[in-house]
Structure formats: C-alpha cells, structure tokens
Design an enzyme around this catalytic site. Structure first.
Site, PDB file in Angstrom:
ATOM      1  N   GLN A  28       3.546   7.665  -6.889  1.00  0.00           N
ATOM      2  CA  GLN A  28       2.695   8.204  -5.872  1.00  0.00           C
ATOM      3  C   GLN A  28       3.385   9.773  -5.403  1.00  0.00           C
ATOM      4  O   GLN A  28       2.764  10.466  -4.608  1.00  0.00           O
ATOM      5  CB  GLN A  28       2.859   7.563  -4.632  1.00  0.00           C
ATOM      6  CG  GLN A  28       2.060   6.081  -4.631  1.00  0.00           C
ATOM      7  CD  GLN A  28       2.058   5.233  -3.513  1.00  0.00           C
ATOM      8  OE1 GLN A  28       2.911   4.372  -3.150  1.00  0.00           O
ATOM      9  NE2 GLN A  28       0.949   5.473  -2.554  1.00  0.00           N
ATOM     10  N   HIS A  48      -6.572   8.731 -15.614  1.00  0.00           N
ATOM     11  CA  HIS A  48      -6.889   9.344 -16.851  1.00  0.00           C
ATOM     12  C   HIS A  48      -8.404   9.153 -17.263  1.00  0.00           C
ATOM     13  O   HIS A  48      -9.405   9.662 -17.679  1.00  0.00           O
ATOM     14  CB  HIS A  48      -6.043   9.722 -17.895  1.00  0.00           C
ATOM     15  CG  HIS A  48      -4.775  10.208 -17.241  1.00  0.00           C
ATOM     16  ND1 HIS A  48      -3.561  10.234 -17.896  1.00  0.00           N
ATOM     17  CD2 HIS A  48      -4.563  11.160 -16.303  1.00  0.00           C
ATOM     18  CE1 HIS A  48      -2.576  11.205 -17.316  1.00  0.00           C
ATOM     19  NE2 HIS A  48      -3.265  11.474 -16.434  1.00  0.00           N
ATOM     20  N   ASP A  61      -0.289  12.986 -11.843  1.00  0.00           N
ATOM     21  CA  ASP A  61      -0.019  13.727 -12.817  1.00  0.00           C
ATOM     22  C   ASP A  61       1.118  14.787 -12.287  1.00  0.00           C
ATOM     23  O   ASP A  61       2.532  15.025 -12.820  1.00  0.00           O
ATOM     24  CB  ASP A  61      -0.877  14.687 -13.767  1.00  0.00           C
ATOM     25  CG  ASP A  61      -1.770  13.921 -14.615  1.00  0.00           C
ATOM     26  OD1 ASP A  61      -1.558  12.616 -14.530  1.00  0.00           O
ATOM     27  OD2 ASP A  61      -2.730  14.739 -15.187  1.00  0.00           O
ATOM     28  N   ASN A 175       7.384  -4.803  -5.629  1.00  0.00           N
ATOM     29  CA  ASN A 175       6.678  -4.361  -4.333  1.00  0.00           C
ATOM     30  C   ASN A 175       5.226  -5.114  -4.333  1.00  0.00           C
ATOM     31  O   ASN A 175       4.569  -4.849  -5.063  1.00  0.00           O
ATOM     32  CB  ASN A 175       6.327  -3.000  -4.202  1.00  0.00           C
ATOM     33  CG  ASN A 175       5.403  -2.418  -2.944  1.00  0.00           C
ATOM     34  OD1 ASN A 175       6.240  -2.566  -1.980  1.00  0.00           O
ATOM     35  ND2 ASN A 175       4.296  -2.128  -3.094  1.00  0.00           N
ATOM     36  N   GLU A 176       5.052  -5.893  -3.471  1.00  0.00           N
ATOM     37  CA  GLU A 176       3.632  -6.547  -3.100  1.00  0.00           C
ATOM     38  C   GLU A 176       3.046  -7.173  -4.362  1.00  0.00           C
ATOM     39  O   GLU A 176       2.034  -6.576  -4.865  1.00  0.00           O
ATOM     40  CB  GLU A 176       2.783  -5.446  -2.618  1.00  0.00           C
ATOM     41  CG  GLU A 176       3.102  -4.670  -1.354  1.00  0.00           C
ATOM     42  CD  GLU A 176       2.297  -3.814  -0.471  1.00  0.00           C
ATOM     43  OE1 GLU A 176       1.136  -3.631  -1.139  1.00  0.00           O
ATOM     44  OE2 GLU A 176       2.331  -3.447   0.722  1.00  0.00           O
ATOM     45  N   ASN A 318       6.111  -5.937   3.960  1.00  0.00           N
ATOM     46  CA  ASN A 318       5.266  -4.562   4.250  1.00  0.00           C
ATOM     47  C   ASN A 318       4.257  -5.125   5.131  1.00  0.00           C
ATOM     48  O   ASN A 318       3.622  -6.076   4.989  1.00  0.00           O
ATOM     49  CB  ASN A 318       4.585  -4.057   2.868  1.00  0.00           C
ATOM     50  CG  ASN A 318       5.818  -3.229   2.081  1.00  0.00           C
ATOM     51  OD1 ASN A 318       6.768  -3.303   2.466  1.00  0.00           O
ATOM     52  ND2 ASN A 318       5.217  -2.796   0.905  1.00  0.00           N
ATOM     53  N   TYR A 320       0.899  -3.588   7.879  1.00  0.00           N
ATOM     54  CA  TYR A 320       0.275  -2.492   8.381  1.00  0.00           C
ATOM     55  C   TYR A 320      -0.614  -2.795   9.747  1.00  0.00           C
ATOM     56  O   TYR A 320      -0.725  -2.174  10.636  1.00  0.00           O
ATOM     57  CB  TYR A 320      -0.536  -1.607   7.443  1.00  0.00           C
ATOM     58  CG  TYR A 320       0.374  -1.121   6.347  1.00  0.00           C
ATOM     59  CD1 TYR A 320       0.922  -1.505   5.275  1.00  0.00           C
ATOM     60  CD2 TYR A 320       0.611   0.494   6.600  1.00  0.00           C
ATOM     61  CE1 TYR A 320       1.753  -0.892   4.323  1.00  0.00           C
ATOM     62  CE2 TYR A 320       1.419   1.171   5.501  1.00  0.00           C
ATOM     63  CZ  TYR A 320       1.939   0.510   4.487  1.00  0.00           C
ATOM     64  OH  TYR A 320       2.821   1.090   3.618  1.00  0.00           O
ATOM     65  N   GLU A 385       8.014  -1.490   4.609  1.00  0.00           N
ATOM     66  CA  GLU A 385       6.901  -0.386   4.792  1.00  0.00           C
ATOM     67  C   GLU A 385       6.067  -0.731   6.047  1.00  0.00           C
ATOM     68  O   GLU A 385       5.761  -1.841   6.626  1.00  0.00           O
ATOM     69  CB  GLU A 385       5.680  -0.546   3.794  1.00  0.00           C
ATOM     70  CG  GLU A 385       6.236   0.122   2.474  1.00  0.00           C
ATOM     71  CD  GLU A 385       5.237   0.187   1.483  1.00  0.00           C
ATOM     72  OE1 GLU A 385       4.072  -0.025   1.550  1.00  0.00           O
ATOM     73  OE2 GLU A 385       5.693  -0.169   0.316  1.00  0.00           O
TER      74      GLU A 385
HETATM   75  C1  PNW Z   1       1.100  -0.557   0.342  1.00  0.00           C
HETATM   76  N1  PNW Z   1      -3.548  -4.263   2.697  1.00  0.00           N
HETATM   77  O1  PNW Z   1      -0.057  -1.060   0.039  1.00  0.00           O
HETATM   78  C2  PNW Z   1       1.737   0.144  -0.793  1.00  0.00           C
HETATM   79  O2  PNW Z   1       3.113  -0.593  -0.864  1.00  0.00           O
HETATM   80  C3  PNW Z   1       1.878   1.397  -0.733  1.00  0.00           C
HETATM   81  O3  PNW Z   1       2.220   1.908  -2.303  1.00  0.00           O
HETATM   82  C4  PNW Z   1       0.728   2.199  -0.142  1.00  0.00           C
HETATM   83  O4  PNW Z   1       0.531   3.662  -0.256  1.00  0.00           O
HETATM   84  C5  PNW Z   1       0.784   1.858   1.212  1.00  0.00           C
HETATM   85  O5  PNW Z   1       0.533   0.353   1.635  1.00  0.00           O
HETATM   86  C6  PNW Z   1      -0.517   2.463   2.145  1.00  0.00           C
HETATM   87  O6  PNW Z   1      -1.578   1.955   1.617  1.00  0.00           O
HETATM   88  C7  PNW Z   1      -0.746  -2.074   0.622  1.00  0.00           C
HETATM   89  O7  PNW Z   1      -4.579  -4.626   2.098  1.00  0.00           O
HETATM   90  C8  PNW Z   1      -1.823  -2.432  -0.135  1.00  0.00           C
HETATM   91  O8  PNW Z   1      -3.360  -4.410   3.900  1.00  0.00           O
HETATM   92  C9  PNW Z   1      -2.919  -3.222   0.757  1.00  0.00           C
HETATM   93  C10 PNW Z   1      -2.637  -3.641   2.065  1.00  0.00           C
HETATM   94  C11 PNW Z   1      -1.602  -2.916   2.787  1.00  0.00           C
HETATM   95  C12 PNW Z   1      -0.856  -2.185   2.141  1.00  0.00           C
END
Ligand code: PNW
Length: 481
Positions: A28, A48, A61, A175-176, A318, A320, A385
């Site tokens: 990223q 790509h 890139d 990660n995830e 992680n 959100y 995260e």
């Molecule tokens: C994370 N969801 O992904 C990733 O680890 C990061 O690379 C990404 O940039 C960041 O969240 C923000 O999107 C996620 O479905 C993927 O709740 C899916 C979910 C949450 C985070």
C-alpha cells in the site's frame, strides 16, 4: 451511563506502559514494485491485469514511494512520538521467486535501514510478515490453497528472524487471514481473484493457519531464547450486534462472529482448539446436501490441532466497524456466507466514512473486546488497526472524532471491564493505496500528495491530536467542530 462515560473519559489515563503505534503495509505504501531485484506479487499482477477492477483504475507501482521516502515516514512517526511502527515486509522484495533459491540482498538492506532508522528514533518496529502481497511464482503453484505454502512461509519466517530478529521484538505472522482467504472466493475483491467460494477460501485459511503455527513454533524453538520477542497473528472482525433483541438474532450474531473471527481464532486461542463447532457442523451439513463427498471445511489432524493451540504470544486485532445480524439466506451456493446463514446490515443512522462498509460505531469496539476476552480467556491484546476514511482533507475532524470515541471505548474495556489490552495502532500512518478502492479513500494521519512525483507528506489535524493523546496518555475532551 453518562456518569460512567464522564469518569472513563476524564479520569482514566492509559496505563503507563500502554503502547501507541501507527500502521502501514508494504504494497500500500512502498512503490518500487520492480526496483532493485523485487519480484512480482499477486497484487502487482492483479492491478496490472485488471485495472478496471480497481475503482480509479490505479495501482501501487509508486504509491507513497516509501521505498525511497522511508525517512520521511519515520520523521512523521517521530513527530507524533509513537511507541512503535507496524509495517509489513514485501515477501517478493526479499525472495523474488518466493523460495530461498534467490535472496535479494537489496530487499534485506531496505528493511535493515528502515529498522535501524526507527530504533535510532526510539521507535520499536512491529513487523507483519505477510500483508497480502504473495510472490506471484507461489500463486502459479496455486497460492494459499496449496499446503506446500506452509513450508515456503516457514522458510520466509526463518529468514526474517535470522536477519531482523536481533532488533524486532514484535512479530505478526499474517494480516487478516480471513481477507487473504477471500482472494480465493470472489474474483474482483482481492488478489489473486480466484473464484472458488466456499471451497478455495476454506482451503486457503487452512494453509494460512498451519503456516502461522509453523512460524510460531520455529521462533519458540530456535529464536525465542536469544531474541526474546513476541509472535502473534492479526485477525480482523467487525462487532456483530443482534438486529433485534430476540433469541434468533442473538444466535445469528454469535454464529456470524464464529464464522468471521472464530474461524481463525478458535484453533489458536481456545483450550479445545480446532474450528468452531458451529462451523464444522454447518459446513458439513451443507456440503452433504450439495453432493460433496467431504465437508468443504478441511479437517485438522490431531497433531495440527495441538500445534495450533496456544501458537500466539498475544492477540492482535484489527477492528473498524459494526454489523447487525438476523438469520437468513445469504451468499451463493456454496459459499461461506451461505454456510453462516446470517443476513447482515448496518443502521442507516450510524455516521458514515468514505468507505461504504465503515460506519462509526464506537460501542462496537468495547463489545468486541469483551467478547474476545470472554471467548478466549482474556488474552493479552494489541489493537493492530483501527481507523477512519475520508477524502483526504487536512482538517480531518471525522478522523479525530473517530479515534477519540473508539479510544474512549478502549479505556472502558481496560478499566471497567478489565480486558487485558496493552496497545493500540492507528490505521494508517499515511494515505495509501486502499486495495480495490485505489486512492479514492484516505485513511492517513498524514496526507500524501500523489499528484507530485516527490510524494510530499503533510501532517493532518488528526496527527496532532494523536500526538497529544500519546504525550498525555489521555483523550482530550469535547467534540471537534
Ligand atoms: C484492513 N471489513 O482490511 C487492512 O488490513 C488494511 O490493509 C486496509 O487498508 C484497512 O483495513 C482499511 O480498509 C480490512 O470488511 C478489510 O470490515 C475488511 C474489513 C476491514 C478491514
């Protein structure tokens, strides 16, 4: 309740040894996708080959060009005085073919320079070994559904411990995994974009879990005594709230959490190990009805159940946002969503972000932390995260309110609920390439001007508030205007 909220917010400071960090991931931010010996990854290939699958037809890139500008990143981290920086290693920068037949010295040098510069500024490195950018040659072998990747990943992990383990004390293997597995479920969502829902995703996760356990026990048996670090795995989950306060909706929310988080957490963090019972039963039942001779959910041998149990020194989460659950038909046949049998939604009154899936629901953080503490015996936990997306404006009040409100729920989880939370990581240090959303959604505490070749970084208001939180170990009061 408002009394409790006031008490938590104004009197509780984060514990003295609580760790604050910021996070990024190699694909990223790094750019330099084919520079100085780096091999191709599945995300290079995906962007790509299918630009139309990325919202703005972009790729990474160049991205934030952190390969060349990592000192600017470290300046930003230093300005905020974070305790640690979570970044990931591009597997294909170190092993361009994926295996150890070719070791790219330049890649080792790059991460050595990054780690040394961090330590010079008293910032601890937290290293994610794998944040989604599989070397393309390993995808040619089938990618994560191929169990051979357990061995390849172990070799990669050994190389990382050997080269960096003298200085890196916080490791995240993967990660995830649930999102990695989704790359083998639906074509347009994540690389490699293999379409095998309800089969490929389960196979991929099965390999990912065993690869993680191998990397963990390798550290435990060969490196821990000398290096004395911690190895964990980052798992992601929304909080899932029952749509209505009914028994069916409660059962559905519990089931959704097991399919989302329990899938990868139950084998590692419970006493009994293995996949959650509800998953094993439902996937076996559906598979039979669909005419499969075996369950689409693979089976662990007794040895693997044992090897996975306890294979983490801490729980890395992680988180959100929050979803609402009610039982019902979801997904195609076969698919993991169909196996879960939960219809998910979000409350239209929840504040929005620039990401369709990300609604601001701070109380979901506290509920999820409590669910994890109860389900897995209150493990030591780091939030690896948590963050908010917008259009990239410098005066990012939405992000400030997001972090303040989520952190205040973390405080309640620590002091009122006694959850064992030892750290928090903001996603993200920088605006970056947001996978299939391209550069259309910005998560950074620092703005990056992607229109300029020099990719200048500028502090957003949120970075100053985060610095203030880190300095005082308290959340400043009042809403931003
Ligand atoms: C994370 N969801 O992904 C990733 O680890 C990061 O690379 C990404 O940039 C960041 O969240 C923000 O999107 C996620 O479905 C993927 O709740 C899916 C979910 C949450 C985070």
């Amino acid at each position: 309740m408002s009394v409790v909220k006031g008490v938590a917010d104004s009197f509780f400071a984060f514990p003295k040894d609580f760790l604050f960090g910021a996070s990024t991931a190699s694909y990223q931010i790094e750019g330099a996708w084919n520079v100085n010996g780096k091999g191709e990854s599945i995300w290079d290939r995906f962007t790509h080959t299918h630009p139309s699958w990325i919202k703005d037809s972009e790729n990474a890139d160049v991205a934030a060009d952190s390969y060349h500008l990592y000192k600017d990143d470290i300046q930003a981290l230093t300005d905020m005085k974070v305790d640690f920086y979570r970044f990931s290693i591009a597997w294909s920068r170190i092993l361009p073919k994926g295996d150890t037949s070719l070791i790219n010295k330049d890649g080792i040098n790059y991460y050595n320079n990054l780690i040394n510069e961090l330590l010079k500024h008293k910032i601890q490195p937290m290293v994610t070994m794998y944040h989604w950018d599989l070397p393309q040659p390993l995808q040619e072998l089938g990618g994560w559904p191929n169990p051979l990747l357990v061995d390849y990943f172990e070799d990669f992990a050994r190389l990382l411990y050997k080269n960096f383990g003298d200085r890196v004390k916080w490791w995240v293997t993967l990660n995830e995994g649930a999102e990695v597995a989704a790359g083998y479920s639906s074509p347009r969502h994540y690389a490699p974009g293999v379409e095998a829902p309800g089969v490929g995703d389960y196979l991929a996760a099965h390999t990912l879990l065993r690869a993680h356990a191998r990397a963990y026990w390798l550290y435990d048996s060969h490196f821990r005594r000398c290096q004395g670090g911690n190895v964990g795995i980052t798992l992601n989950s929304a909080w899932v709230e029952p749509l209505a306060d009914t028994e069916e909706d409660h059962t559905a929310s519990e089931r959704a959490l097991q399919f989302m988080l329990g899938w990868l957490a139950h084998p590692i963090f419970t006493e009994e190990g293995d996949y959650p019972l509800v998953m094993k039963e439902r996937v076996a039942h559906n598979s039979k009805a669909e005419g499969y001779s075996h369950s689409r959910l693979p089976t662990f041998t007794a040895d693997w159940i044992t090897a996975l149990r306890g294979s983490a020194d801490y729980f890395a989460l992680n988180h959100y946002s929050t979803l609402l659950a009610t039982p019902g038909d979801a997904g195609g046949v076969p698919s993991k969503d169909h196996d879960a049998g939960v219809v998910m939604s979000q409350d239209p009154s929840w504040p929005a972000s620039a990401s369709s899936w990300l609604k601001v629901v701070p109380w979901g953080m506290r509920k999820l932390l409590n669910w994890i503490a109860k389900e897995y015996g209150n493990p030591k936990l780091i939030i690896t995260e948590n963050g908010f997306s917008d259009q990239g404006q410098l005066d990012d009040v939405g992000r400030i309110n997001y972090h303040k409100s989520y952190l205040s729920e973390v405080l309640k989880a620590i002091y009122i609920d006694k959850c064992n939370i030892i750290g928090y990581t903001a996603w993200s240090l920088l605006d970056n390439f947001e996978w299939t959303r391209g550069y259309t959604e910005k998560f950074g505490l620092y703005h990056v001007d992607f229109s300029k070749p020099s990719r200048p970084r500028t502090a957003k208001s949120s970075s100053k508030v985060y610095a203030e939180i880190i300095r005082t170990r308290k959340i400043p009061q009042g809403d931003e205007q």
